[in-house]
Design an enzyme around this catalytic site. Structure first.
Site, PDB file in Angstrom:
ATOM      1  N   ASN A  35       0.813  -1.218   0.000  1.00 52.77           N
ATOM      2  CA  ASN A  35       0.000   0.000   0.000  1.00 52.77           C
ATOM      3  C   ASN A  35       0.846   1.268   0.000  1.00 52.77           C
ATOM      4  O   ASN A  35       0.553   2.215  -0.725  1.00 52.77           O
ATOM      5  CB  ASN A  35      -0.933   0.001   1.207  1.00 52.77           C
ATOM      6  CG  ASN A  35      -1.939  -1.132   1.130  1.00 52.77           C
ATOM      7  OD1 ASN A  35      -2.732  -1.196   0.194  1.00 52.77           O
ATOM      8  ND2 ASN A  35      -1.891  -2.041   2.075  1.00 52.77           N
ATOM      9  N   SER A  44       5.722  10.949   7.493  1.00 57.83           N
ATOM     10  CA  SER A  44       5.355  10.772   8.905  1.00 57.83           C
ATOM     11  C   SER A  44       6.539  10.992   9.831  1.00 57.83           C
ATOM     12  O   SER A  44       7.693  10.764   9.460  1.00 57.83           O
ATOM     13  CB  SER A  44       4.834   9.352   9.098  1.00 57.83           C
ATOM     14  OG  SER A  44       4.744   9.029  10.477  1.00 57.83           O
ATOM     15  N   TYR A  92       6.534   0.805   9.048  1.00 55.65           N
ATOM     16  CA  TYR A  92       5.704   1.877   8.493  1.00 55.65           C
ATOM     17  C   TYR A  92       6.581   3.093   8.196  1.00 55.65           C
ATOM     18  O   TYR A  92       6.477   3.701   7.122  1.00 55.65           O
ATOM     19  CB  TYR A  92       4.607   2.222   9.510  1.00 55.65           C
ATOM     20  CG  TYR A  92       3.883   3.517   9.254  1.00 55.65           C
ATOM     21  CD1 TYR A  92       2.889   3.606   8.281  1.00 55.65           C
ATOM     22  CD2 TYR A  92       4.183   4.658  10.008  1.00 55.65           C
ATOM     23  CE1 TYR A  92       2.228   4.809   8.061  1.00 55.65           C
ATOM     24  CE2 TYR A  92       3.524   5.845   9.798  1.00 55.65           C
ATOM     25  CZ  TYR A  92       2.552   5.915   8.820  1.00 55.65           C
ATOM     26  OH  TYR A  92       1.903   7.106   8.602  1.00 55.65           O
ATOM     27  N   LYS A 127       7.442   5.122   4.660  1.00 54.69           N
ATOM     28  CA  LYS A 127       7.283   6.565   4.430  1.00 54.69           C
ATOM     29  C   LYS A 127       8.599   7.168   3.938  1.00 54.69           C
ATOM     30  O   LYS A 127       8.601   8.034   3.053  1.00 54.69           O
ATOM     31  CB  LYS A 127       6.799   7.248   5.708  1.00 54.69           C
ATOM     32  CG  LYS A 127       5.341   6.913   6.050  1.00 54.69           C
ATOM     33  CD  LYS A 127       4.404   7.396   4.943  1.00 54.69           C
ATOM     34  CE  LYS A 127       2.942   7.105   5.215  1.00 54.69           C
ATOM     35  NZ  LYS A 127       2.067   7.589   4.113  1.00 54.69           N
TER      36      LYS A 127
END
Lengths: 247, 247
Positions: free
Chosen positions: B84, B109, B145, B149
């Site tokens: 994703n 982020s 995650y 990013k």
């Protein structure tokens, strides 16, 4: 080092240069997705780095990893570098950390920073030019292959910070056997001789470091990559210089 | 801006904050993989960013993209962020470049740099501490995650360098509605109010820039992210400060 050294992508160009130079100095576990074409006199595992089960098994008893496997083509399509270079590298790191591996040398590439050249070429390929990249700069990939290598470096940063594994990214220049590329200034500026390549990766197995990014080139007069960090941290002492060869 | 603005992940927390603030100021094309739960009074495309055909279609007539879509969970599993956040973001960039999009704001982020906190907490969350990250530093993700990013930022670097599209990475802090997080120093240090969020993304649509990485937080006394670059390049002028709220 008592443990074995896992060399992924062992049958590739860099792997063969390493084995030609320091093949007798370690207890190797070679890994490649194709069986060897000749008898290499070392343990050999046929596995794809995207096969998590096989990679975990290959990591048993391993103290250090030299991770070269991946799609090596600068013009490789995204799907291939996503799978082989990004996802594959993550699989190797994850297995290494779980197996308690202490040192991890990652084969990064000059393509991770190639767009620094855009406004400066061809001057930066020449001896008179003092521009240097030294490994502290942000990535500026020249292609999606370079994006995948920069991502591998970031994966290493994460696995080092999170789990303490020592990681060194080696941004490999232009590895050719016998002599530097002819008629190609850029290749001469980033030439890496076979013996300097083997010596550099030997240092990644011997030196103590936390997280480092170094350039893998010989001591070329033309250089626009600094090798100072590799000298300081790894004790790299290259013997070759593309200027010693007639073009 | 005459063209439409494509907002991916429009139904998420950041998307709703943006629309609440500047929903009337642009001709939006909202995109999310789930249909809207309420009538939003804007064109809405239901599509997954990993669906290349749908994303190319959604890019028609678009002049700017705010790309928020992705798995937003800091503890998201690798397979999800790979698909994703990394592959999906590449699909959006590729379609944007092919459609001639001029500006691209990417929702990065604080997790892309979270490991800078490891040796410095909790001091850096406090007003007296002068440590600042300013966007020029290398990523140090705190989780996979965050790796995804940081990779999105590198994809942006590549698409900017290669195709000239303007790209700004906004490393979003802690977006909460109404008041800063309570009893959570870190969240107060990186608080981003809803109105400052909307204003900041408005600036990414109005300002002129090449490739930038900025922090998306309010003007908090506690901050350890600099907002100077956002002020200088984007004209960001935040109105909120977590210190103004009783804890």
């Amino acid at each position: 080092m008592d443990d074995q050294v896992l060399l992924t992508g062992a049958s590739g160009r860099v792997g063969r240069a390493i084995l030609a130079g320091i093949g007798d100095d370690y207890e190797w576990r070679l890994l490649d997705r194709e069986p060897p074409v000749e008898d290499l006199d070392h343990e050999f595992v046929v596995a794809d780095i995207t096969d998590e089960t096989a990679i975990r098994e290959a990591m048993t008893g391993v103290g250090a990893v030299i991770h070269l496997a991946g799609d090596p083509r600068p013009d490789a399509p995204w799907d291939s570098v996503l799978t082989n270079n990004i996802d594959g590298t993550r699989t190797v790191f994850e297995a290494a950390v779980d197996a308690g591996v202490e040192k991890f040398a990652f084969a990064s590439s000059n393509h991770a920073v190639k767009h620094y050249e855009t406004e400066r070429r061809p001057d930066l390929y020449r001896v008179s030019d003092e521009f240097r990249l030294d490994g502290t700069e942000q990535p500026r990939p020249g292609n999606l292959y370079g994006v995948s290598k920069a991502t591998g470096e970031i994966l290493g940063r994460y696995y080092h910070d999170e789990y303490g594994i020592s990681v060194v990214n080696v941004r490999i220049g232009n590895l050719t056997k016998g002599h530097p590329p002819r008629g190609y200034e850029r290749g001469q500026a980033m030439w890496l001789s076979h013996r300097d390549c083997a010596h550099l990766f030997d240092r990644t197995l011997q030196a103590e470091y936390d997280y480092e990014t170094v350039y893998g080139i010989s001591d070329n007069d033309r250089k626009y990559y600094s090798i100072e960090r590799a000298r300081e941290v790894l004790g790299y002492d290259p013997q070759d210089n593309s200027a010693e060869y007639e073009d």
